[in-house]
Write a protein that holds these residues in place. Structure first.
Motif, PDB file in Angstrom:
ATOM      1  N   THR A  44      35.502  49.244  33.274  1.00 43.05           N
ATOM      2  CA  THR A  44      35.135  50.603  33.689  1.00 43.05           C
ATOM      3  C   THR A  44      36.217  51.149  34.631  1.00 43.05           C
ATOM      4  O   THR A  44      36.841  50.386  35.371  1.00 43.05           O
ATOM      5  CB  THR A  44      33.784  50.609  34.427  1.00 43.05           C
ATOM      6  N   PRO A  45      36.432  52.473  34.613  1.00 43.71           N
ATOM      7  CA  PRO A  45      37.493  53.050  35.454  1.00 43.71           C
ATOM      8  C   PRO A  45      37.222  52.952  36.952  1.00 43.71           C
ATOM      9  O   PRO A  45      38.144  53.098  37.755  1.00 43.71           O
ATOM     10  CB  PRO A  45      37.550  54.515  34.992  1.00 43.71           C
ATOM     11  N   ASP A  46      35.977  52.723  37.338  1.00 45.48           N
ATOM     12  CA  ASP A  46      35.660  52.597  38.758  1.00 45.48           C
ATOM     13  C   ASP A  46      35.360  51.155  39.159  1.00 45.48           C
ATOM     14  O   ASP A  46      34.829  50.893  40.241  1.00 45.48           O
ATOM     15  CB  ASP A  46      34.472  53.496  39.125  1.00 45.48           C
ATOM     16  N   GLY A  47      35.706  50.201  38.299  1.00 46.38           N
ATOM     17  CA  GLY A  47      35.473  48.789  38.597  1.00 46.38           C
ATOM     18  C   GLY A  47      36.550  48.216  39.506  1.00 46.38           C
ATOM     19  O   GLY A  47      37.497  48.911  39.895  1.00 46.38           O
ATOM     20  N   PRO A  48      36.446  46.940  39.841  1.00 46.80           N
ATOM     21  CA  PRO A  48      37.468  46.287  40.677  1.00 46.80           C
ATOM     22  C   PRO A  48      38.803  46.179  39.933  1.00 46.80           C
ATOM     23  O   PRO A  48      38.871  46.323  38.710  1.00 46.80           O
ATOM     24  CB  PRO A  48      36.880  44.892  40.939  1.00 46.80           C
ATOM     25  N   HIS A  49      39.866  45.936  40.683  1.00 48.64           N
ATOM     26  CA  HIS A  49      41.190  45.752  40.094  1.00 48.64           C
ATOM     27  C   HIS A  49      41.256  44.425  39.337  1.00 48.64           C
ATOM     28  O   HIS A  49      40.470  43.505  39.586  1.00 48.64           O
ATOM     29  CB  HIS A  49      42.269  45.777  41.175  1.00 48.64           C
ATOM     30  N   GLY A  50      42.209  44.336  38.429  1.00 51.90           N
ATOM     31  CA  GLY A  50      42.401  43.102  37.692  1.00 51.90           C
ATOM     32  C   GLY A  50      43.041  42.029  38.552  1.00 51.90           C
ATOM     33  O   GLY A  50      43.669  42.309  39.571  1.00 51.90           O
ATOM     34  N   ASP A  51      42.891  40.776  38.123  1.00 52.68           N
ATOM     35  CA  ASP A  51      43.459  39.644  38.857  1.00 52.68           C
ATOM     36  C   ASP A  51      43.724  38.516  37.860  1.00 52.68           C
ATOM     37  O   ASP A  51      42.903  37.615  37.696  1.00 52.68           O
ATOM     38  CB  ASP A  51      42.495  39.184  39.953  1.00 52.68           C
ATOM     39  N   LEU A  52      44.870  38.589  37.184  1.00 51.70           N
ATOM     40  CA  LEU A  52      45.195  37.581  36.176  1.00 51.70           C
ATOM     41  C   LEU A  52      45.307  36.175  36.770  1.00 51.70           C
ATOM     42  O   LEU A  52      44.745  35.236  36.204  1.00 51.70           O
ATOM     43  CB  LEU A  52      46.481  37.952  35.437  1.00 51.70           C
ATOM     44  N   PRO A  53      46.011  35.978  37.905  1.00 56.16           N
ATOM     45  CA  PRO A  53      46.056  34.617  38.472  1.00 56.16           C
ATOM     46  C   PRO A  53      44.665  34.067  38.774  1.00 56.16           C
ATOM     47  O   PRO A  53      44.392  32.884  38.512  1.00 56.16           O
ATOM     48  CB  PRO A  53      46.873  34.796  39.757  1.00 56.16           C
ATOM     49  N   GLY A  54      43.778  34.907  39.320  1.00 53.85           N
ATOM     50  CA  GLY A  54      42.422  34.456  39.610  1.00 53.85           C
ATOM     51  C   GLY A  54      41.676  34.052  38.350  1.00 53.85           C
ATOM     52  O   GLY A  54      40.931  33.067  38.338  1.00 53.85           O
ATOM     53  N   LEU A  55      41.888  34.803  37.266  1.00 50.62           N
ATOM     54  CA  LEU A  55      41.228  34.482  35.996  1.00 50.62           C
ATOM     55  C   LEU A  55      41.753  33.163  35.426  1.00 50.62           C
ATOM     56  O   LEU A  55      40.979  32.319  34.962  1.00 50.62           O
ATOM     57  CB  LEU A  55      41.470  35.630  35.012  1.00 50.62           C
ATOM     58  N   LEU A  56      43.074  32.965  35.482  1.00 46.63           N
ATOM     59  CA  LEU A  56      43.662  31.721  34.984  1.00 46.63           C
ATOM     60  C   LEU A  56      43.227  30.523  35.833  1.00 46.63           C
ATOM     61  O   LEU A  56      42.979  29.434  35.305  1.00 46.63           O
ATOM     62  CB  LEU A  56      45.188  31.832  34.964  1.00 46.63           C
ATOM     63  N   ARG A  57      43.140  30.724  37.157  1.00 44.36           N
ATOM     64  CA  ARG A  57      42.655  29.648  38.033  1.00 44.36           C
ATOM     65  C   ARG A  57      41.236  29.247  37.652  1.00 44.36           C
ATOM     66  O   ARG A  57      40.884  28.061  37.672  1.00 44.36           O
ATOM     67  CB  ARG A  57      42.671  30.101  39.498  1.00 44.36           C
ATOM     68  N   HIS A  58      40.427  30.238  37.302  1.00 42.08           N
ATOM     69  CA  HIS A  58      39.043  29.975  36.910  1.00 42.08           C
ATOM     70  C   HIS A  58      38.999  29.126  35.640  1.00 42.08           C
ATOM     71  O   HIS A  58      38.169  28.213  35.514  1.00 42.08           O
ATOM     72  CB  HIS A  58      38.310  31.294  36.696  1.00 42.08           C
ATOM     73  N   VAL A  59      39.887  29.426  34.690  1.00 39.92           N
ATOM     74  CA  VAL A  59      39.955  28.637  33.457  1.00 39.92           C
ATOM     75  C   VAL A  59      40.367  27.198  33.780  1.00 39.92           C
ATOM     76  O   VAL A  59      39.781  26.237  33.275  1.00 39.92           O
ATOM     77  CB  VAL A  59      40.931  29.273  32.452  1.00 39.92           C
ATOM     78  N   VAL A  60      41.370  27.040  34.633  1.00 41.59           N
ATOM     79  CA  VAL A  60      41.830  25.705  35.018  1.00 41.59           C
ATOM     80  C   VAL A  60      40.687  24.894  35.625  1.00 41.59           C
ATOM     81  O   VAL A  60      40.516  23.706  35.332  1.00 41.59           O
ATOM     82  CB  VAL A  60      43.019  25.794  36.009  1.00 41.59           C
ATOM     83  N   ARG A  61      39.885  25.533  36.479  1.00 41.38           N
ATOM     84  CA  ARG A  61      38.821  24.829  37.200  1.00 41.38           C
ATOM     85  C   ARG A  61      37.596  24.523  36.342  1.00 41.38           C
ATOM     86  O   ARG A  61      36.939  23.505  36.541  1.00 41.38           O
ATOM     87  CB  ARG A  61      38.374  25.644  38.420  1.00 41.38           C
TER      88      ARG A  61
END
Length: 296
Positions: free
Chosen positions: A154-171
């Motif tokens: 959504t245009p009013d949602g939080p900003h993206g965070d690719l490193p955070g998303l990749l860290r989540h996959v790793v964990r």
């Protein structure tokens, strides 16, 4: 059949005739490491098939190249890893909603998996939260995941965070998967590169970038443009300055080349998606690059 997958099938029918779909299936099958133990049936050879699977006797009888298909020992899992930050709600290079392109490329790869009897799962998120949708099979599962991607952006949602998303996959992801990263990041941070290096040790990693809009393009010169990330209008004088346009174009090109070189160094196949018409071709090139990368 509900909305998202129906649209994807329609687009595949328009832009991917039978031969192209065969090539896509062949490239997707080439990702799988090893073959199953039980023979299933024969089908016509398409580029991307392993020549070791050609049944030469059957090919001679039918006068066309046929390959053996095997029943896999276990199902594979395609993990869609989609950055659903607010910038994905903006327009892209071809003035198309980036959200629609993210759903489209996720759907094409997910549909390939479903057609092969594989499982499809989803990890998505932004700078505030990340979510994991468990693996499942079938078209209803894929439709649900595509709807989740669409609704999370959504245009009013939080900003993206690719490193955070990749860290989540790793964990959180323990099983081996075909990991498909879908993002609109135009640069690759050192942290993201480090995480991708770790992920390639466990997963088959594919990387898709949804192109961003160039605000200096003449086609959008008369339109009001808003930077979704900054929530601010792009000044008209900035877009009309020829020197700034040239500098901006050079900067975007340099960043793109730097990102491609970094992904090449990591051995990660990557492709940029810019519009609906070229999305299927982009997915094919991505799968083809991944196959060649694995052979090096």
């Amino acid at each position: 059949m509900t909305a998202h997958l129906t649209r994807i099938k329609s687009r595949l029918a328009i832009h991917a005739h039978r031969k192209v779909w065969g090539l896509l299936e062949g490239e997707y099958a080439a990702i799988h490491v090893g073959r199953g133990i039980d023979f299933n049936d024969l089908r016509e050879y398409v580029r991307g098939d392993d020549v070791k699977d050609i049944d030469w006797k059957a090919s001679a009888r039918s006068r066309q190249l046929l390959v053996k298909r095997y029943v896999a020992e276990r199902k594979h899992t395609v993990l869609l890893c989609v950055s659903t930050g607010r910038s994905m709600a903006a327009l892209n290079d071809a003035a198309v909603a980036k959200r629609e392109l993210a759903v489209l490329v996720s759907g094409v790869l997910g549909y390939l998996a479903v057609q092969h009897g594989d499982l499809v799962a989803l990890v998505h998120g932004d700078e505030r939260r990340r979510h994991v949708e468990r693996p499942g099979s079938g078209e209803l599962q894929l439709e649900r995941l595509l709807g989740t991607i669409h609704d999370a952006i959504t245009p009013d949602g939080p900003h993206g965070d690719l490193p955070g998303l990749l860290r989540h996959v790793v964990r959180t992801i323990r099983r081996r998967t075909i990991l498909v990263v879908v993002t609109d990041e135009v640069t690759l941070s050192e942290e993201s590169a480090m995480l991708l290096r770790r992920l390639t040790a466990q997963h088959e990693v594919l990387f898709l970038t949804v192109g961003d809009l160039d605000p200096t393009r003449r086609e959008v010169a008369g339109r009001r443009l808003v930077d979704v990330d900054a929530d601010a209008e792009v000044p008209g004088w900035l877009r009309r300055d020829a020197r700034l346009r040239a500098e901006f174009a050079a900067l975007v090109d340099e960043e793109g080349q730097r990102m491609r070189r970094r992904l090449d160094q990591l051995g990660v196949a990557h492709e940029v998606v810019r519009d609906h018409d070229s999305a299927v071709t982009a997915v094919f090139r991505l799968l083809e690059r991944h196959r060649h990368a694995r052979r090096r």
